[in-house]
Design an enzyme around this catalytic site. Structure first.
Site, PDB file in Angstrom:
ATOM      1  N   LYS A   1      13.018 -29.289  -5.290  1.00 19.55           N
ATOM      2  CA  LYS A   1      11.752 -28.978  -4.614  1.00 19.55           C
ATOM      3  C   LYS A   1      11.145 -30.251  -4.016  1.00 19.55           C
ATOM      4  O   LYS A   1      10.600 -30.235  -2.913  1.00 19.55           O
ATOM      5  CB  LYS A   1      10.772 -28.367  -5.620  1.00 19.55           C
ATOM      6  CG  LYS A   1      10.154 -27.090  -5.114  1.00 19.55           C
ATOM      7  CD  LYS A   1       9.238 -26.483  -6.139  1.00 19.55           C
ATOM      8  CE  LYS A   1       9.344 -24.976  -6.097  1.00 19.55           C
ATOM      9  NZ  LYS A   1       8.442 -24.328  -7.034  1.00 19.55           N
TER      10      LYS A   1
ATOM     11  N   ASP B   1       3.598 -22.261  -5.353  1.00 18.93           N
ATOM     12  CA  ASP B   1       4.037 -21.150  -6.192  1.00 18.93           C
ATOM     13  C   ASP B   1       4.552 -20.080  -5.242  1.00 18.93           C
ATOM     14  O   ASP B   1       3.936 -19.809  -4.212  1.00 18.93           O
ATOM     15  CB  ASP B   1       2.895 -20.609  -7.055  1.00 18.93           C
ATOM     16  CG  ASP B   1       3.441 -19.749  -8.181  1.00 18.93           C
ATOM     17  OD1 ASP B   1       4.340 -20.218  -8.908  1.00 18.93           O
ATOM     18  OD2 ASP B   1       2.999 -18.597  -8.328  1.00 18.93           O
TER      19      ASP B   1
ATOM     20  N   TYR C   1      16.845 -15.304  -5.043  1.00 26.27           N
ATOM     21  CA  TYR C   1      17.108 -13.986  -4.471  1.00 26.27           C
ATOM     22  C   TYR C   1      17.708 -14.060  -3.055  1.00 26.27           C
ATOM     23  O   TYR C   1      17.836 -13.025  -2.398  1.00 26.27           O
ATOM     24  CB  TYR C   1      15.798 -13.178  -4.431  1.00 26.27           C
ATOM     25  CG  TYR C   1      15.157 -12.956  -5.785  1.00 26.27           C
ATOM     26  CD1 TYR C   1      15.498 -11.851  -6.566  1.00 26.27           C
ATOM     27  CD2 TYR C   1      14.218 -13.851  -6.295  1.00 26.27           C
ATOM     28  CE1 TYR C   1      14.908 -11.643  -7.807  1.00 26.27           C
ATOM     29  CE2 TYR C   1      13.627 -13.655  -7.537  1.00 26.27           C
ATOM     30  CZ  TYR C   1      13.977 -12.554  -8.285  1.00 26.27           C
ATOM     31  OH  TYR C   1      13.395 -12.359  -9.509  1.00 26.27           O
TER      32      TYR C   1
HETATM   33  P1  IMP Z   1       8.375 -21.015  -8.549  1.00 27.53           P
HETATM   34  O1  IMP Z   1       7.686 -21.006  -7.206  1.00 27.53           O
HETATM   35  O2  IMP Z   1       9.186 -22.254  -8.740  1.00 27.53           O
HETATM   36  O3  IMP Z   1       7.436 -20.692  -9.651  1.00 27.53           O
HETATM   37  O4  IMP Z   1       9.457 -19.861  -8.630  1.00 27.53           O
HETATM   38  C1  IMP Z   1       9.585 -18.889  -7.702  1.00 27.53           C
HETATM   39  C2  IMP Z   1      10.765 -17.977  -7.978  1.00 27.53           C
HETATM   40  O5  IMP Z   1      10.795 -17.076  -6.878  1.00 27.53           O
HETATM   41  C3  IMP Z   1      12.117 -18.705  -7.955  1.00 27.53           C
HETATM   42  O6  IMP Z   1      12.597 -18.963  -9.233  1.00 27.53           O
HETATM   43  C4  IMP Z   1      13.013 -17.698  -7.244  1.00 27.53           C
HETATM   44  O7  IMP Z   1      13.511 -16.780  -8.163  1.00 27.53           O
HETATM   45  C5  IMP Z   1      12.050 -16.987  -6.314  1.00 27.53           C
HETATM   46  N1  IMP Z   1      12.043 -17.646  -4.987  1.00 27.53           N
HETATM   47  C6  IMP Z   1      11.037 -18.356  -4.415  1.00 27.53           C
HETATM   48  N2  IMP Z   1      11.383 -18.819  -3.202  1.00 27.53           N
HETATM   49  C7  IMP Z   1      12.646 -18.380  -2.993  1.00 27.53           C
HETATM   50  C8  IMP Z   1      13.562 -18.549  -1.903  1.00 27.53           C
HETATM   51  O8  IMP Z   1      13.322 -19.209  -0.880  1.00 27.53           O
HETATM   52  N3  IMP Z   1      14.762 -17.950  -2.070  1.00 27.53           N
HETATM   53  C9  IMP Z   1      15.097 -17.231  -3.167  1.00 27.53           C
HETATM   54  N4  IMP Z   1      14.303 -17.064  -4.210  1.00 27.53           N
HETATM   55  C10 IMP Z   1      13.072 -17.628  -4.134  1.00 27.53           C
END
Ligand code: IMP
Length: 192
Positions: free
Chosen positions: A14, A68, A149
């Site tokens: 990230k 997020d 995803y």
């Molecule tokens: P966080 O924003 O790190 O809390 O997690 C967001 C979650 O949403 C990730 O673990 C993925 O499962 C999903 N996610 C967020 N952005 C993407 C993307 O660009 N591609 C696929 N999955 C995503």
């Protein structure tokens, strides 16, 4: 003058992604301290982004940025939403669960959403943005790039899933790309 901006994530991937957008912005990005864990207790993406940015800023005494994000599926009333990361143990578990819950539902409309917040060193939220990317959930994964995803998220305009796109193409249309791009002009003014 270069100012330090702590990214409220423990994920070096990230950090690299944000660095790519914010190159030449005058901000020097760094990861949050590893021992600082923040629980995502908010019920919206924006609430979680604010919570993370604010806490990391207060603890480190620096400017902080947090994002997020997650996937909202219309026929599942917006699930998995803020629970996207907690929907299963692994990416393939999460995909399998989503496909099973959606079954043969005809309405496959979905969107990825990303909220971003920036906090000043005292923890006050000074900037926020949100980016959305619309698409459809396929019946089976397609492509092997990306993460999460991506293999089941199909963008009709491009006739590709996120997992079939080059990183540059995904960056140009993704929820995270849109949210970060929207912030850039205001971030430049913060850094004066
Ligand atoms: P966080 O924003 O790190 O809390 O997690 C967001 C979650 O949403 C990730 O673990 C993925 O499962 C999903 N996610 C967020 N952005 C993407 C993307 O660009 N591609 C696929 N999955 C995503």
């Amino acid at each position: 003058m270069t100012k330090l901006l702590v990214v409220a994530t423990g994920n070096p991937g990230k950090l690299r992604e944000m660095q790519a957008y914010l190159a030449n912005s005058g901000w020097e990005l760094t990861l949050k301290p590893e021992e600082l864990e923040i629980e995502e207790t908010g019920d919206t993406f924006a609430a979680n982004a604010c919570l993370k940015a604010s806490q990391v800023a207060q603890v480190t005494g620096n400017w902080a940025i947090a994002d997020d994000s997650g996937l909202q599926v219309d026929a599942l009333n917006g699930a998995p939403g803020v629970y996207s990361a907690r929907y299963g143990q692994t990416d393939s578990d999460r995909i399998a669960r989503l496909l099973q819950e959606l079954g043969s539902e005809v309405n496959r409309q979905a969107q990825f959403v990303c909220a971003i917040a920036i906090a000043s060193p005292n923890g006050a939220i000074v900037l926020q943005s949100e980016g959305i990317c619309h698409g459809e959930i396929l019946h089976a994964p397609r492509g092997d790039g990306g993460f999460g995803y991506d293999p089941i998220f199909y963008v009709p305009d491009k006739q590709l899933t996120f997992a079939q796109m080059t990183p540059d193409l995904k960056k140009s249309i993704s929820h995270r790309g849109k949210a970060l791009t929207a912030l850039l002009p205001q971030m430049a003014t913060l850094n004066q």
